[in-house]
Design a protein around this motif. Structure first.
Motif, mmCIF file in Angstrom:
data_model
loop_
_atom_site.group_PDB
_atom_site.id
_atom_site.type_symbol
_atom_site.label_atom_id
_atom_site.label_comp_id
_atom_site.label_asym_id
_atom_site.label_seq_id
_atom_site.Cartn_x
_atom_site.Cartn_y
_atom_site.Cartn_z
ATOM 1 N N VAL A 77 0.829 -1.207 0.000
ATOM 2 C CA VAL A 77 0.000 0.000 0.000
ATOM 3 C C VAL A 77 0.863 1.256 0.000
ATOM 4 O O VAL A 77 0.601 2.221 -0.713
ATOM 5 C CB VAL A 77 -0.930 -0.039 1.220
ATOM 6 N N ARG A 78 1.952 1.214 0.765
ATOM 7 C CA ARG A 78 2.828 2.387 0.805
ATOM 8 C C ARG A 78 3.413 2.642 -0.580
ATOM 9 O O ARG A 78 3.535 3.789 -1.008
ATOM 10 C CB ARG A 78 3.942 2.190 1.826
ATOM 11 N N ALA A 79 3.734 1.556 -1.283
ATOM 12 C CA ALA A 79 4.265 1.727 -2.640
ATOM 13 C C ALA A 79 3.190 2.309 -3.553
ATOM 14 O O ALA A 79 3.465 3.200 -4.356
ATOM 15 C CB ALA A 79 4.753 0.389 -3.171
ATOM 16 N N LEU A 80 1.951 1.825 -3.379
ATOM 17 C CA LEU A 80 0.853 2.310 -4.222
ATOM 18 C C LEU A 80 0.606 3.791 -4.017
ATOM 19 O O LEU A 80 0.239 4.517 -4.938
ATOM 20 C CB LEU A 80 -0.431 1.564 -3.879
ATOM 21 N N LEU A 81 0.792 4.256 -2.785
ATOM 22 C CA LEU A 81 0.466 5.648 -2.469
ATOM 23 C C LEU A 81 1.646 6.578 -2.699
ATOM 24 O O LEU A 81 1.665 7.680 -2.190
ATOM 25 C CB LEU A 81 0.031 5.746 -1.006
ATOM 26 N N SER A 82 2.646 6.141 -3.466
ATOM 27 C CA SER A 82 3.842 6.963 -3.517
ATOM 28 C C SER A 82 3.794 8.034 -4.596
ATOM 29 O O SER A 82 4.719 8.807 -4.730
ATOM 30 C CB SER A 82 5.069 6.067 -3.726
#
Lengths: 346, 681
Positions: free
Chosen positions: B189-194
């Motif tokens: 998720v953190r990667a998706l929200l980058s």
């Protein structure tokens, strides 16, 4: 850049009869924090907002940022209402205390604010690298900000205020909690930014900061501006003259004194000049650093991040006076040559 | 802090310097110890084998080996290696191997749990070692610790599986899987929200806050531990059917409650914390709209919840399947678990031959009652009408003494197409007070043919009153139009002193219905998770709305009241419908109240009229509160009933989108013009 009447005239901040009254839950007026302020800050100026605690400095700043709604009066920042978030792209803000997410590391913090400016990843990473280096936190970038000392948090705060290469920089107590060396370096940085044509609004009660840095000063008390003008106007004493020479022997001094009295000088005082404590402190620490002693805290700040571009403005207002009275510790700062330099560089 | 870290660095440097050559004195002392321990251990175990037996001797041998490994590892890797990678790997393997041996030794002595404890201890030690080993490279630290601990846990699971502790092994696997899933999900998720977007940035920081703040972690641990361990705690003598049912409703229900509370507390404290500590000043001095900030918070909370709901789902599904795979009490129990609970069944209730006739009959009954007893309708006509309707329904489900009633089930085409067995659920009751006669006796016909037949004889049924019974019917009893007629003949005994037997009543709703498998258990669980997530969406939005204009404690209280109101509003509404006001639109209720109050006022009963008007407040609150109980997906899953797709869509639209949007508007209005200072309320 925002094009508007004020902006076109080179006025970055303008307040007309600005007032703020805080009300309680029942809408009863509680505190009159700001009572009719008029301000005009021109592009490229370093403007000092002075005053004791509770004089309304921070309230004024928060109205400039759209964080508080004025009770009455008009505010324009970069020619627009502070409610317009578009202007914030060009504004950098350092609050009076560093309100940071304790669980983020220094790098993550700067990255977060970079994202709020919608900076692409590549630009963001470059700027974060440069800023961490600039404020001397590159060695501790992975530690959570909550573990930092107050001064280190302040450095993070300062770095985040510069991440968007702002045209207008609003700094509330930038040197509070910093050691004198860092404070000196921050002052140099501000001066450098001013030289690059950035507009800086400096809000402080560190009088020496103001004296060293500011082109113009407003002194507030009780929500009103009590005095406003250039440092030169406010500080120059017309009733005294100071002569500085290299060290003289007693006999020469006596000779000079008698000569002065002969020529009509009424009071003559002879004094051995003292260095300022700040200058002494800076010298000692610099020397220790040069000898390679280690510290686990923040490193020395270094240079100015190169992405902070010179602002190119058609009508940069010539500074009214040399900002700083050169002391033996501070760098001599000749504004006119700098201005020329910045104009020719263009 | 800074002083501490500098001194640690110094210690590390001195040790490295010392380890640049092999230290012979240390190696020598290690060797002496090794030889001594080995000799004493082996000799002692030989003696023990003669005296006490093989298992005790084996235990001692294992212990000797364990000590030997520990001493060698210490001598080789701690004292004498300057290659840090070799040292760490060697130490890590030695710790696990030693733990393994200690565990085997414990098993020889007859205690698997002691062995598990030893191995668990070794796993923890290995993890701790990895954490300390990578102190100088913080980037690798979490990864190394995770890999090491996972290897340790894998060793524990393998150990449990080897010693026939399958349920425990599954529980451990489940916990580990859930924890790893959680972290992998968060990283994804953190990667998706980058991407560089203000709302995403706020969402990402919100997720980080949720993960790194301890309060959220506590609830998370609670969730991860509660679900997998529940099957272990259930009474093994209980019927498996009830155990699985209890596990399903309990794990999904408690997860839903814990997640809702977590959402409320976290969301409101996150926003109020931002405002009260002035962090919001830094954020909103950037080019970020205030609604973008709120949306970011909601998005962050919802993504975090998505991961947690997913974990709940994985845990519940796996453990329900595992639990259902264990020994059932008997064949009926086994069938109930497989066909009734781990299924998604559609329920069909009988419908009257002609709905218009039914309506006319009800209208006639009402008209008759209005003439006979006008007082009945005076206070609240709508309520009186709904009572009449209810009584008519009850009567329709009743088989009168010595009578035959036929009920028609329509729309069974899909059941016929699936060719799955039909389940006829009956919950009959009789009004006999005598214990001996508290049994229901009846005969059944399917589409006019007697059923069930045995050796050419039509069998009558005798069942205890007021209990659930399920009959399995062959799918071919459904006729070509997809209808099934079931006829009941009342064959109750006549009690002493009475002339006729008592009537049989099937309770309306679940007392007389046909069930057939219409979907998979997995699909049903997925729908249930979606419903839980939608409810969390509403709860998060309500908390945001409250936090946007209130101080932290007040906001928390308001959000909690909205949540509990939404939980309870369905029941309150049902209760009110029963006693007070009729079903219908809000406008209808208002008009009903107005006219009733006016009539009461005219007749001089002012107190009654005032009370009637005050009821508006309740009506209003009930009308604006969402009703969670309308979408009882957890009940559906636990009872093996298909949660209808229509309900899922309605729930998503209303609970997941419309209400949160409304709350979002409230939040935006609260924050938009607000001075960003701590709230005084």
């Amino acid at each position: 850049m925002v094009i508007h009447m004020d902006a076109a005239e080179g006025i970055d901040v303008k307040c007309v009869d600005l007032r703020k009254t805080f009300r309680d839950f029942w809408m009863r007026p509680r505190v009159r924090a700001v009572e009719g302020i008029d301000l005009e800050i021109r592009r490229g100026q370093i403007y000092g907002l002075l005053g004791p605690n509770g004089s309304g400095k921070s309230t004024t700043i928060k109205m400039l940022l759209g964080l508080l709604t004025p009770s009455s009066g008009r505010v324009a920042v970069l020619g627009k209402s502070p409610r317009d978030v578009a202007i914030k792209k060009h504004v950098g803000y350092l609050p009076e205390e560093s309100y940071l997410y304790r669980f983020l590391s220094a790098r993550e913090t700067l990255d977060y604010y970079g994202r709020l400016f919608k900076l692409p990843r590549k630009v963001r990473n470059e700027r974060v690298d440069r800023l961490l280096e600039m404020v001397g936190l590159d060695a501790v970038e992975h530690r959570p900000v909550g573990e930092f000392s107050k001064g280190m948090q302040r450095r993070v705060g300062l770095a985040q205020s510069l991440i968007n290469d702002p045209q207008l920089l609003i700094l509330d107590e930038p040197t509070s909690g910093m050691d004198p060396v860092a404070a000196r370096q921050i002052k140099d940085l501000i001066m450098d930014l001013g030289r690059r044509g950035k507009t800086v609004l400096l809000c402080t009660h560190q009088l020496s900061d103001v004296e060293d840095l500011c082109d113009r000063v407003a002194i507030m008390f009780g929500g009103k501006v009590r005095a406003e003008g250039t440092c030169e106007d406010l500080l120059t004493r017309t009733d005294q003259t100071t002569i500085q020479t290299s060290a003289l022997s007693d006999s020469v001094i006596a000779e000079v004194c008698s000569l002065l009295k002969e020529r009509g000088a009424q009071t003559v005082e002879v004094d051995q000049p003292r260095r300022r404590m700040e200058a002494l402190f800076v010298e000692i620490v610099e020397k220790a650093r040069a000898e390679g002693l280690q510290t686990s805290g923040a490193a020395a700040t270094s240079g100015v991040a190169d992405f902070l571009k010179d602002t190119v403005v058609a009508d940069v207002v010539p500074r009214s006076a040399p900002a700083a009275t050169p002391t033996d510790g501070g760098p001599a700062h000749d504004v006119d040559t700098d201005l020329l330099e910045s104009l020719t560089r263009r | 802090m800074t002083e501490m870290s500098s001194s640690t660095t110094q210690i590390v440097t001195t040790r490295r310097q010392r380890n640049q050559f092999i230290s012979w004195p240390h190696l020598r002392s290690s060797l002496i110890w090794l030889v001594a321990v080995a000799a004493i251990g082996l000799a002692a175990s030989h003696l023990l084998e003669v005296q006490a037996g093989k298992s005790a001797a084996d235990a001692l041998r294992y212990t000797t080996l364990f000590l030997a490994i520990t001493i060698s590892a210490h001598g080789l890797f701690v004292q004498n290696s300057n290659e840090s990678a070799l040292r760490h790997t060697g130490l890590f393997l030695s710790i696990l191997l030693a733990g393994q041996l200690a565990a085997e030794a414990a098993v020889r002595l007859g205690s698997v749990s002691l062995g598990t404890l030893f191995l668990g201890f070794a796993a923890a030690a290995a993890g701790r070692h990895a954490w300390r080993a990578f102190s100088s490279t913080p980037q690798l630290r979490p990864l190394a610790t995770w890999l090491t601990s996972t290897a340790g846990v894998a060793a524990v699971i393998a150990f449990l599986a080897r010693h026939d502790q399958l349920l425990l092994a599954t529980a451990f696997t489940g916990i580990t899987g859930m924890v790893i899933g959680c972290f992998a999900g968060l990283a994804g998720v953190r990667a998706l929200l980058s991407s560089p977007n203000g709302t995403f940035a706020v969402a990402r920081v919100t997720i980080d806050e949720a993960v790194r703040m301890r309060a959220a972690l506590l609830l998370l641990v609670l969730l991860v531990v509660l679900i997998p361990t529940l099957p272990l705690a259930l009474d093994h003598t209980e019927r498996l059917e009830y155990r699985v049912q209890f596990f399903l409703s309990w794990s999904l229900g408690s997860a839903s409650l814990i997640l809702s509370l977590l959402t409320i507390v976290f969301t409101s404290s996150s926003i109020c914390g931002d405002i009260e500590s002035f962090r919001i000043h830094m954020t909103l001095a950037k080019p970020l709209q205030r609604w973008e900030y709120l949306l970011g918070k909601w998005l962050g909370v919802m993504i975090f919840n998505f991961i947690l709901v997913g974990l709940t789902g994985i845990g519940t599904y796996t453990f329900a399947k595992t639990l259902a795979g264990t020994q059932a009490t008997d064949a009926i129990d086994r069938e109930a678990v497989d066909q009734h609970i781990l299924a998604a069944r559609t329920a069909v209730t009988p419908s009257p031959a002609s709905p218009t006739e039914r309506e006319q009959a009800i209208e006639a009954a009402i008209n008759k009652l209005e003439q006979d007893a006008p007082d009945y309708f005076r206070n609240n006509p709508a309520a009186a009408r709904s009572r009449v309707r209810f009584e008519y329904d009850w009567a329709w489900h009743t088989v009168a003494p010595d009578m035959v009633s036929t009920y028609v089930f329509h729309n069974l085409e899909s059941a016929k197409a699936r060719n799955a067995p039909l389940q006829l659920q009956l919950k009959p009751r009789v009004n006999n007070v005598e214990i001996d006669l508290a049994e229901v006796r009846f005969a059944m016909w399917l589409n006019g043919r007697p059923w069930p037949m045995q050796d050419g004889v039509h069998l009558a049924q005798t069942l205890p009153s007021q209990a659930d019974h399920i009959f399995s019917l062959p799918p071919d009893v459904i006729d070509e139009e997809g209808n099934l007629e079931i006829t009941f003949e009342n064959k109750n005994l006549v009690s002493a002193g009475a002339t006729i037997p008592s009537a049989i009543t099937f309770s309306p709703g679940d007392g007389l219905r046909l069930l057939y498998r219409a979907g998979s258990f997995r699909g049903n669980v997925l729908k249930c998770l979606a419903v839980i997530w939608m409810k969390l969406s509403l709860v998060a939005a309500a908390s945001i709305a409250a936090a946007s204009f209130l101080g932290s404690s007040t906001a928390l209280l308001l959000a909690l009241s909205i949540y509990f109101g939404a939980m309870g509003s369905g029941f309150i509404r049902d209760a009110l419908m029963q006693y007070n006001i009729a079903a219908g639109s809000f406008l209808g209720v208002v008009m009903g109240r107005m006219s009733a109050a006016w009539e009461l006022f005219l007749s001089g009963r002012f107190y009654e009229a005032g009370r009637m008007l005050l009821g508006f407040v309740t009506d209003f609150v009930l009308a604006i509160l969402p009703a969670f109980s309308n979408y009882d997906a957890i009940g559906s899953v636990a009872n093996g009933l298909l949660f209808p797709l229509n309900d899922l869509v309605a729930c998503c639209a209303l609970i997941g989108v419309a209400y949160p949007l409304g709350f979002g508007l409230v939040g935006w209005a609260g924050l938009a013009r607000r001075d960003l200072l701590p709230s005084t309320t």
